[in-house]
Every structure is written in C-alpha cells, then in structure tokens.
Motif scaffolding. Structure first.
Motif, PDB file in Angstrom:
ATOM      1  N   PHE A 285      -7.777   3.187   1.999  1.00 36.86           N
ATOM      2  CA  PHE A 285      -8.567   2.509   0.963  1.00 36.86           C
ATOM      3  C   PHE A 285      -7.647   1.834  -0.053  1.00 36.86           C
ATOM      4  N   LEU A 286      -6.566   2.517  -0.415  1.00 34.49           N
ATOM      5  CA  LEU A 286      -5.607   1.919  -1.352  1.00 34.49           C
ATOM      6  C   LEU A 286      -4.957   0.679  -0.748  1.00 34.49           C
ATOM      7  N   ARG A 287      -4.600   0.745   0.527  1.00 32.80           N
ATOM      8  CA  ARG A 287      -4.005  -0.410   1.188  1.00 32.80           C
ATOM      9  C   ARG A 287      -5.000  -1.567   1.234  1.00 32.80           C
ATOM     10  N   TYR A 288      -6.257  -1.261   1.551  1.00 25.57           N
ATOM     11  CA  TYR A 288      -7.287  -2.297   1.605  1.00 25.57           C
ATOM     12  C   TYR A 288      -7.405  -3.003   0.245  1.00 25.57           C
ATOM     13  N   GLN A 289      -7.486  -2.211  -0.820  1.00 24.66           N
ATOM     14  CA  GLN A 289      -7.605  -2.802  -2.165  1.00 24.66           C
ATOM     15  C   GLN A 289      -6.392  -3.663  -2.499  1.00 24.66           C
TER      16      GLN A 289
ATOM     17  N   ILE B  69      -6.530  -6.971  -0.537  1.00 20.05           N
ATOM     18  CA  ILE B  69      -7.527  -7.882  -1.114  1.00 20.05           C
ATOM     19  C   ILE B  69      -6.972  -8.533  -2.375  1.00 20.05           C
ATOM     20  N   ARG B  70      -6.362  -7.734  -3.265  1.00 25.39           N
ATOM     21  CA  ARG B  70      -5.791  -8.277  -4.508  1.00 25.39           C
ATOM     22  C   ARG B  70      -4.703  -9.305  -4.223  1.00 25.39           C
ATOM     23  N   LEU B  71      -3.932  -9.088  -3.156  1.00 26.24           N
ATOM     24  CA  LEU B  71      -2.841 -10.001  -2.812  1.00 26.24           C
ATOM     25  C   LEU B  71      -3.302 -11.179  -1.959  1.00 26.24           C
TER      26      LEU B  71
END
Length: 146
Positions: free
Chosen positions: A99-103, A106-108
């Motif tokens: 989930f942290l990687r996904y967020q 998305i931000r990048l």
C-alpha cells in the motif's frame, strides 16, 4: 515410540536427551545405544503413541499415566481463535509495504505495480476471517500478489 519422564508429558524417542543419569549416578551419552532397562532406570517409561481424536470437538491429553481423549473446552476454542487472529494479523502486516509503494508510485506519477482494488479486497477478506463460524475450517482468501 513415546517416553514419559517421571509421568510428565510424553515425548518422541528422538527428543530424549543425549545424556541420561542412571540411578547409580553413572551417565550414558549415546541415545542410539540406550537400552529399555537404562531408560527405565533413568526415569523414562515407554508409552503408546497418542491416539487420534475422532473429530474437532476433542483433544488428546496426557493424564500422567495414560493418554485420554477429552472434549475441547471454551478456552481451547478461544485459543484457536487467538491463533487465527495472529495469523491474520501477520498476513495483514505483510501487505502494508504494498500500500505504501502504491501511494508513492501514484504521488510520483508512476504506473502502480499492484492493483489496489485487488489488494483492498484481499485485506478486507482477511479482516472478515473472524466472521467465519468454524475455527477448524477457516477458508483463507487467496493472496493476489502470489
């Protein structure tokens, strides 16, 4: 083959210590050569293999002299649910980094590696594990990342 040391919970032969003390004070140190007489002299009694409980409502216990099949207690069932929750919590924790990687992706502005909807469905199914009624037949959801 199981052995009980002074009526304690029986253990398989391979778990008998490599060193036993005989009643005369001498010790033996090669378990592969222990005789039944030496084991008996050292306080080990051979017992039958434990029986198998017929169903999920029973457990096998050692009374100190024999195996017994007794009904499961409410505490046994509660402990089983605790183990299920512990396993569930470990599976949930193992998903956090995805989930942290996904967020972060998305931000990048990167294409996400994981399908977030599938991850969300899996995590929710894990949360719902305790809604199942039979702790002996838990149906675990399939990890979508495998």
């Amino acid at each position: 083959m199981f052995y009980s040391f002074r009526n304690q919970q029986p253990i398989p032969y391979n778990e008998i210590p490599d060193r036993i003390r005989l009643s005369n004070g001498m010790t033996r140190t090669n378990k592969n050569t222990f005789t039944e007489e030496e084991l008996s002299d050292a306080g080990y009694q051979q017992v039958q293999n434990p029986p198998v409980a017929a169903n999920n409502t029973e457990k096998v216990i050692w009374s100190g002299t024999e195996w017994q099949i007794v009904p499961l207690t409410e505490e046994d069932i509660e402990n089983l649910w605790k183990d299920i929750r512990k396993s569930r919590d470990g599976r949930l924790a193992s998903m956090d980094w995805r989930f942290l990687r996904y967020q972060s992706q998305i931000r990048l502005g990167l294409t996400p590696t994981d399908n977030i909807e599938r991850l969300d469905q899996y995590v929710q199914a894990l949360r719902d594990i305790t809604l199942q009624t039979d702790p002996f037949n838990i149906v675990w959801p399939q990890d979508p990342t495998v």
